[in-house]
Design an enzyme around this catalytic site. Structure first.
Site, short mmCIF file in Angstrom:
data_model
loop_
_atom_site.label_atom_id
_atom_site.label_comp_id
_atom_site.label_asym_id
_atom_site.label_seq_id
_atom_site.Cartn_x
_atom_site.Cartn_y
_atom_site.Cartn_z
N CYS B 98 0.84 -1.21 0.00
CA CYS B 98 0.00 0.00 0.00
C CYS B 98 0.87 1.26 0.00
O CYS B 98 1.53 1.54 -0.99
CB CYS B 98 -0.94 -0.06 1.20
N HIS B 197 -3.86 -6.31 1.83
CA HIS B 197 -3.77 -6.54 3.26
C HIS B 197 -4.19 -7.97 3.48
O HIS B 197 -4.58 -8.66 2.56
CB HIS B 197 -4.64 -5.55 4.02
#
Lengths: 449, 237
Positions: B98, B197
């Site tokens: 990310c 994630h």
């Protein structure tokens, strides 16, 4: 009240009557929705009759609201509050709409408000007091980031500059803006204040708002809460109006502690619940409830701690605790660590909307710490049992029994080698387990809160 | 003579600021698999003002953060940028998630439109989206190995690769890098970037084992790590 408001109020109350007395269903959101559709300003009219205490933050709102209500009732009999789950604008409209008050004095309304709904509420209601508990990462898939959550709360407070803020002084995020409101802070002062250290790396929200340096602490209670200070300028924890001055005993079923030198006990474990009690104490003192009265309010509090109840399942002492984010889970782990007897852990994970749809948070909770407790057996279950199974396996707990179907989970509880069982469950997993417990006669009443 | 002790030294880049969605779990997973073949994994935080010497580490995790923390990390990262690039050009393995993934590229645009400079270790860049985020479960397939990876994406940024990088996978379910070109993540040398994630190495044991092997082969080239790791069962869910 305008004619439109009167009609809106009538329509909302009629809906409530229909739902509640005819169909025997709970809920305040639909009446609120119907009334708001007829008159968008209905909330303003309704709230004029109340002194509002608005409680918000990410963790502990429900319990804190219940405790504040209990404390204030010692002095103010005319007081209403919203049911848990009715903390968005329509539920709050419905709460005020259907409130039954005696009108001997100006009634108080203690309202739990969802973080993102604060600004929607204060557009219509000017609270007397804002109570700010904490801001931790919680279902960020909903609201984004802790700073945007904070900003939503601040935007709401800015519409009510005459309200008093009673805030958690141990939480650095509440010191980011210099709001014109009158403020009181509460926190923990029971530890050695000479230490100097940083929070563990996996802690959120540790930047100083003045210069973005990483904050240091004299003491930490949990997560980023504590006696913080900057090493680069004079930013530090504000002066506390009320403080926990001593922790006397921590136990899974109760906590005994001193606030401002007076000893209190609450019949529930967990340091985070002491924060909830401290918050209620601070609000109570603001409204001139005496420490003796607060003591009395805390004494009779057992039934309001519904999220951490004990159930007897054929001789097993089962405690169900709700988890939804890493800070909460770490607090539960710390609470379970005060258990003196051998116990089994059942970890149940779902990822429905009410649970938070991202399960990544389990990796931020310190399950490795369970090795330091009296844990003897680990069971995982729920719709996302694989996630919890691997999390606990990688934390060193091999040989876990796995129960994807919670109908079988009750048999699993009966079969564990210990008398004590802690069930750590996300919201919908808890409801599912409770449904099965109800069906099998181990609990009574309704499944939902 | 005692048996030689093997170890993998992990740099957790800005782990106290870029730590939003369980990214530390990637180190937990790496350690879990390494232990099974007798390799120790240690991790060290490298944060604001800390030195980073590429020679002192065998692996790096650069996690995701909130826009706010990311904007604080970005200028500090420039300070150690050349050393991070040296680590990468010397085939040091990095899992970048990310925000960490974005900062290894040329630049990214925050939700509010602010442009933040990366360190240009890869020729990728990240635009923003005005009001939406890509949120939900995501499944991708790596075109070279045929392996499927599972994760959860939650990002505002839209990342675009150049012809110098390969995607980590092609999107099967979800949005991936930008919701347009079907790519998710990046592979450049031994850098694996992703929006996953979950965390990615906990849910995708094959990738964890692959990255562990890259780190070990680079550090201890004479040992047959592939055979040792062949007996380890990867978790996948």
């Amino acid at each position: 009240m305008t004619i439109r408001s009167s009609f809106a109020s009538f329509a909302g109350k009629s809906t409530y009557w229909l739902l509640h007395d005819v169909l025997h269903r709970g809920g305040t959101s639909l009446p609120g929705k119907i009334a708001t559709n007829i008159d968008p300003d209905i909330l303003k009219n309704l709230a004029q009759d109340f002194d509002v205490v608005l409680v918000t933050g990410t963790n502990g709102k429900t319990l804190t609201t219940a405790l504040i209500t209990r404390v204030l009732r010692e002095k103010y009999p005319d007081i209403i509050t919203n049911p848990s789950g009715s903390n968005m604008i329509q539920g709050i409209t419905g709460t005020l709409l259907t409130a039954k008050t005696a009108h001997n004095q100006r009634p108080l309304a203690v309202l739990e408000v969802d973080e993102a709904n604060v600004v929607l509420i204060t557009k219509y209601i000017k609270p007397k007091v804002f109570v700010l508990t904490n801001i931790f990462r919680d279902q960020l898939d909903r609201y984004g980031e802790i700073y945007s959550t904070y900003q939503k709360i601040v935007d709401g407070i800015k519409l009510a500059p005459n309200a008093t803020i009673i805030a958690n002084g141990d939480s650095p995020i509440f010191m980011r803006d210099d709001l014109p409101n009158k403020k009181f802070f509460y926190g923990f002062n029971h530890m050695d204040q000479s230490a100097d250290f940083k929070a563990p790396a996996n802690t959120d929200g540790v930047l100083s708002p003045t210069d973005n340096s990483i904050l240091h602490y004299h003491s930490i209670t949990y997560a980023n809460l504590g006696d913080y200070f900057s090493t680069t300028d004079d930013f530090k924890r504000p002066q506390l109006a009320h403080a926990v001055t001593k922790i006397n005993q921590l136990h899974p079923k109760f906590s005994n502690f001193d606030i401002d030198g007076t000893t209190f006990q609450i019949e529930v474990g967990g340091l985070y619940n002491i924060y909830n009690a401290l918050t209620a104490y601070a609000v109570g003192r603001f409204f001139e409830v005496t420490p003796d009265q607060i003591h009395h309010a805390f004494e009779s509090n057992a039934q309001i701690f519904g999220r951490q109840e004990s159930i007897n399942v054929d001789g097993k002492d089962v405690t169900i605790v709700l988890v939804k984010n890493p800070v909460g889970a770490n607090q539960i782990i710390d609470m379970i660590a005060t258990e003196a007897d051998d116990y089994s852990l059942m970890a149940l994970l779902n990822a429905n909307y009410a649970d938070g749809i991202d399960t990544s948070w389990i990796w931020d909770a310190n399950f490795e710490k369970l090795h330091q407790t009296n844990i003897k057996n680990v069971i995982t279950g729920g719709e996302r049992y694989k996630d919890f199974n691997v999390r606990l396996k990688m934390a060193g707990f091999t040989d876990q029994a796995v129960y994807p179907d919670l109908n079988d989970a009750i048999d699993a509880i009966k079969a564990v080698p210990t008398k004590k069982v802690y069930v750590m469950a996300t919201y919908t997993a808890m409801l599912q387990l409770r449904t099965h417990l109800l069906e099998q006669g181990y609990i009574k009443g309704r499944v939902t809160e | 003579m005692t048996e030689q002790q093997y170890n993998v030294r992990v740099a957790h880049l800005y782990g106290d600021l870029m730590n939003t969605y369980g990214d530390y779990g990637n180190i937990i997973a790496l350690r879990y698999y390494a232990q099974q073949i007798g390799v120790e994994v240690s991790d060290q935080l490298v944060s604001l003002g800390d030195d980073f010497n590429a020679d002192n580490f065998d692996f790096a995790l650069f996690g995701g953060g909130q826009d706010y923390e990311q904007s604080i990390v970005a200028p500090d990262l420039q300070r150690i940028g050349s050393e991070v690039r040296r680590f990468i050009e010397n085939d040091g393995p990095i899992i970048a998630v990310c925000g960490g993934y974005q900062l290894l590229g040329n630049y990214f645009i925050m939700a509010d439109g602010t442009r933040v400079e990366g360190i240009g270790a890869m020729n990728i860049y990240t635009e923003n989206q005005a009001t939406t985020r890509f949120i939900g479960n995501v499944t991708i397939k790596n075109p070279e190995t045929g392996e499927e990876y599972h994760g959860f994406e939650n990002h505002q940024g839209r990342t675009y690769l150049s012809n110098q990088e390969r995607p980590l996978g092609k999107v099967v379910i979800g949005n991936g890098n930008n919701g347009e070109d079907g790519n998710e993540g990046v592979i450049y040398r031994n850098v694996f970037g992703t929006y996953f994630h979950g965390p990615i190495l906990t849910r995708n044991g094959n990738l964890a084992l692959r990255m562990l092997e890259l780190a070990l082969v680079r550090k201890y080239p004479t040992v047959d790590w592939h055979s040792k790791l062949a007996n380890v069962t990867p978790e996948f869910f």
